[in-house]
Design a protein around this motif. Structure first.
Motif, mmCIF file in Angstrom:
data_model
loop_
_atom_site.group_PDB
_atom_site.id
_atom_site.type_symbol
_atom_site.label_atom_id
_atom_site.label_comp_id
_atom_site.label_asym_id
_atom_site.label_seq_id
_atom_site.Cartn_x
_atom_site.Cartn_y
_atom_site.Cartn_z
ATOM 1 N N ARG A 152 0.828 -1.211 0.000
ATOM 2 C CA ARG A 152 0.000 0.000 0.000
ATOM 3 C C ARG A 152 0.860 1.258 0.000
ATOM 4 N NH1 ARG A 152 -1.640 3.603 3.399
ATOM 5 N NH2 ARG A 152 -0.661 2.573 5.180
ATOM 6 N N GLN A 153 1.924 1.270 0.807
ATOM 7 C CA GLN A 153 2.795 2.433 0.870
ATOM 8 C C GLN A 153 3.573 2.634 -0.422
ATOM 9 O OE1 GLN A 153 5.131 2.363 4.521
ATOM 10 N NE2 GLN A 153 3.361 1.680 5.702
ATOM 11 N N VAL A 154 3.947 1.525 -1.065
ATOM 12 C CA VAL A 154 4.611 1.617 -2.371
ATOM 13 C C VAL A 154 3.665 2.252 -3.384
ATOM 14 C CG1 VAL A 154 5.446 0.255 -4.327
ATOM 15 C CG2 VAL A 154 6.224 -0.272 -2.020
ATOM 16 N N ASN A 155 2.412 1.807 -3.397
ATOM 17 C CA ASN A 155 1.448 2.337 -4.353
ATOM 18 C C ASN A 155 1.164 3.812 -4.111
ATOM 19 O OD1 ASN A 155 1.129 -0.096 -5.697
ATOM 20 N ND2 ASN A 155 -0.568 -0.766 -4.406
ATOM 21 N N GLU A 156 1.084 4.196 -2.848
ATOM 22 C CA GLU A 156 0.789 5.591 -2.526
ATOM 23 C C GLU A 156 1.879 6.530 -3.035
ATOM 24 O OE1 GLU A 156 0.070 6.126 1.589
ATOM 25 O OE2 GLU A 156 -1.942 5.260 1.548
ATOM 26 N N LYS A 157 3.125 6.084 -2.937
ATOM 27 C CA LYS A 157 4.217 6.979 -3.310
ATOM 28 C C LYS A 157 4.592 6.876 -4.780
ATOM 29 C CE LYS A 157 8.583 8.856 -1.858
ATOM 30 N NZ LYS A 157 9.511 9.036 -0.731
ATOM 31 N N TYR A 158 4.575 5.650 -5.318
ATOM 32 C CA TYR A 158 5.074 5.463 -6.682
ATOM 33 C C TYR A 158 3.972 5.151 -7.694
ATOM 34 C CZ TYR A 158 9.579 5.299 -4.369
ATOM 35 O OH TYR A 158 10.686 5.605 -3.615
ATOM 36 N N ARG A 159 2.742 4.983 -7.211
ATOM 37 C CA ARG A 159 1.599 4.725 -8.093
ATOM 38 C C ARG A 159 1.861 3.534 -9.023
ATOM 39 N NH1 ARG A 159 -1.934 8.751 -7.474
ATOM 40 N NH2 ARG A 159 -1.185 10.731 -6.631
ATOM 41 N N LEU A 160 2.358 2.449 -8.449
ATOM 42 C CA LEU A 160 2.637 1.246 -9.241
ATOM 43 C C LEU A 160 1.410 0.353 -9.362
ATOM 44 C CD1 LEU A 160 6.162 0.267 -7.858
ATOM 45 C CD2 LEU A 160 5.626 1.455 -9.980
ATOM 46 N N ASN A 161 0.428 0.582 -8.469
ATOM 47 C CA ASN A 161 -0.811 -0.218 -8.467
ATOM 48 C C ASN A 161 -0.548 -1.708 -8.329
ATOM 49 O OD1 ASN A 161 -2.518 2.044 -8.772
ATOM 50 N ND2 ASN A 161 -2.073 2.085 -10.969
ATOM 51 N N LYS A 162 0.411 -2.052 -7.490
ATOM 52 C CA LYS A 162 0.663 -3.464 -7.203
ATOM 53 C C LYS A 162 -0.407 -3.973 -6.240
ATOM 54 C CE LYS A 162 5.650 -3.978 -7.859
ATOM 55 N NZ LYS A 162 5.613 -5.282 -8.529
ATOM 56 N N THR A 163 -0.751 -5.245 -6.357
ATOM 57 C CA THR A 163 -1.732 -5.832 -5.452
ATOM 58 C C THR A 163 -1.235 -7.175 -4.958
ATOM 59 O OG1 THR A 163 -2.895 -6.834 -7.323
ATOM 60 C CG2 THR A 163 -3.704 -4.706 -6.539
ATOM 61 N N ILE A 164 -1.515 -7.467 -3.679
ATOM 62 C CA ILE A 164 -1.151 -8.755 -3.110
ATOM 63 C C ILE A 164 -1.927 -9.852 -3.821
ATOM 64 C CG2 ILE A 164 -1.422 -10.200 -1.066
ATOM 65 C CD1 ILE A 164 0.941 -8.475 -0.766
ATOM 66 N N GLY A 165 -1.224 -10.881 -4.232
ATOM 67 C CA GLY A 165 -1.855 -12.010 -4.894
ATOM 68 C C GLY A 165 -1.831 -11.910 -6.412
ATOM 69 N N VAL A 166 -1.537 -10.726 -6.943
ATOM 70 C CA VAL A 166 -1.457 -10.548 -8.396
ATOM 71 C C VAL A 166 -0.040 -10.163 -8.790
ATOM 72 C CG1 VAL A 166 -2.371 -9.323 -10.388
ATOM 73 C CG2 VAL A 166 -3.883 -9.893 -8.491
ATOM 74 N N ASP A 167 0.369 -8.979 -8.380
ATOM 75 C CA ASP A 167 1.718 -8.519 -8.708
ATOM 76 C C ASP A 167 2.728 -8.911 -7.631
ATOM 77 O OD1 ASP A 167 -0.211 -5.867 -9.631
ATOM 78 O OD2 ASP A 167 1.002 -6.887 -11.138
ATOM 79 N N VAL A 168 2.269 -8.966 -6.378
ATOM 80 C CA VAL A 168 3.149 -9.338 -5.269
ATOM 81 C C VAL A 168 2.513 -10.516 -4.528
ATOM 82 C CG1 VAL A 168 4.261 -8.586 -3.137
ATOM 83 C CG2 VAL A 168 3.955 -6.965 -5.007
ATOM 84 N N HIS A 169 3.223 -11.617 -4.455
ATOM 85 C CA HIS A 169 2.726 -12.791 -3.742
ATOM 86 C C HIS A 169 3.135 -12.689 -2.277
ATOM 87 C CE1 HIS A 169 1.448 -14.920 -7.352
ATOM 88 N NE2 HIS A 169 2.538 -14.442 -7.924
ATOM 89 N N CYS A 170 2.166 -12.790 -1.393
ATOM 90 C CA CYS A 170 2.419 -12.771 0.045
ATOM 91 C C CYS A 170 2.416 -14.218 0.538
ATOM 92 C CB CYS A 170 1.361 -11.948 0.757
ATOM 93 S SG CYS A 170 1.659 -11.764 2.520
ATOM 94 N N LEU A 171 3.546 -14.688 1.024
ATOM 95 C CA LEU A 171 3.716 -16.102 1.344
ATOM 96 C C LEU A 171 3.937 -16.308 2.838
ATOM 97 C CD1 LEU A 171 6.185 -16.912 -1.571
ATOM 98 C CD2 LEU A 171 3.697 -17.159 -1.573
ATOM 99 N N TRP A 172 3.331 -17.359 3.352
ATOM 100 C CA TRP A 172 3.524 -17.776 4.739
ATOM 101 C C TRP A 172 4.703 -18.745 4.756
ATOM 102 C CZ3 TRP A 172 -0.944 -20.231 8.095
ATOM 103 C CH2 TRP A 172 -0.476 -20.404 9.407
ATOM 104 N N CYS A 173 5.762 -18.372 5.421
ATOM 105 C CA CYS A 173 7.013 -19.140 5.426
ATOM 106 C C CYS A 173 6.755 -20.617 5.725
ATOM 107 C CB CYS A 173 7.965 -18.553 6.457
ATOM 108 S SG CYS A 173 9.451 -19.544 6.724
ATOM 109 N N ILE A 174 7.233 -21.493 4.838
ATOM 110 C CA ILE A 174 6.987 -22.921 4.983
ATOM 111 C C ILE A 174 7.640 -23.476 6.248
ATOM 112 C CG2 ILE A 174 8.973 -23.553 3.571
ATOM 113 C CD1 ILE A 174 5.592 -25.372 3.697
#
Length: 264
Positions: A152-174
């Protein structure tokens, strides 16, 4: 980074750079020899500078990168470690890029701390593809978890419109997840008996029979299924184990039904 340089060695170098005075004073000969203390400080500063240069080069030249974050306690202080895995056309390289003392605990605060540290290193966030951390709600929570807050902070400053699960995968450490599996198995009494039951009930059509039986005898119960266990997929086995522990009354009734007692 040298291919044979381990994470412990890198962490030690980083600690020397961040807290060289503490490490220097812990050696008795340095108290009596100012020249030796100066040499140690100089060496620690050199290693710190080399690490920072290596970090900047990796962030600048990689094709993409992922982050793995965790907190750890050293003495009385809490530290945040952030390991970057950097992808190039011909290789993947790993490096500790943040290892600092922290006093913040909320997902928003940790995200702000990480975001600012990466900005100091001129990080190109458009190359970020994943964030891995433990399963704590302040780290991986959907609403206020650290991973979502960073994006969210990246998008606010750089307007990259990244989203968890699409552009950035959020993973629970195995490793963290498998540790929870081990803890669950350790806490279960008569674990061999439970495993024997799971093997028995998943044979043939017994699992389907169990689901139908529970639906008829316990219509008020929402969770009526036992996920079939896997011999190799331990995370699924944990789900099955927890389901067994949550349904003792229903399982007992099923085992006492008809010929099930004799078969069991």
């Amino acid at each position: 980074m040298h291919p044979h340089e381990g994470p412990d060695k890198k962490r030690h170098s980083l600690l020397e750079g961040n807290d060289c005075l503490h490490h220097s004073r812990s050696r008795g000969d340095c108290k009596e020899n100012p020249r030796e203390l100066f040499k140690l400080r100089e060496e620690a500063q050199r290693k710190s500078n080399e690490t920072k240069t290596r970090q900047l080069e990796l962030l600048r030249n990689c094709c993409y990168f992922s982050l793995a974050l965790d907190t750890a306690k050293f003495g009385r202080d809490n530290y945040l470690s952030c390991v970057g895995r950097f992808g190039f056309e011909d290789r993947i390289q790993q490096e500790i890029i943040i290892f600092d003392k922290v006093s913040v605990t909320t997902g928003h605060e940790i995200a702000r701390f990480v975001f600012e540290k990466l900005e100091e290193k001129n990080c190109d966030f458009s190359k970020m593809v994943s964030i891995t951390t433990d399963g704590a709600s302040n780290m991986i929570g959907q609403d206020h978890g650290m991973a979502n807050e960073i994006v969210r902070q990246v998008n606010e400053k750089y307007r990259l419109n990244k989203t968890i699960g699409v552009d950035v995968h959020c993973l629970w450490c195995i490793d963290h997840r498998l540790n929870l599996v081990a803890q669950d198995f350790k806490e279960v009494e008569n674990i061999n008996y439970v495993i024997k039951f799971l093997k028995w009930i998943t044979a043939g059509d017994r699992l389907a029979s169990y689901t139908s039986f529970v639906s008829m005898r316990f219509p008020h119960v929402k969770k009526k299924k036992l996920p079939p266990p896997s011999e190799t997929r331990w995370l699924f086995y944990r789900d099955t184990l927890k389901a067994v522990l949550d349904q003792p009354e229903m399982i007992e009734a099923f085992l006492n039904e008809g010929n099930n007692r004799e078969k069991w």
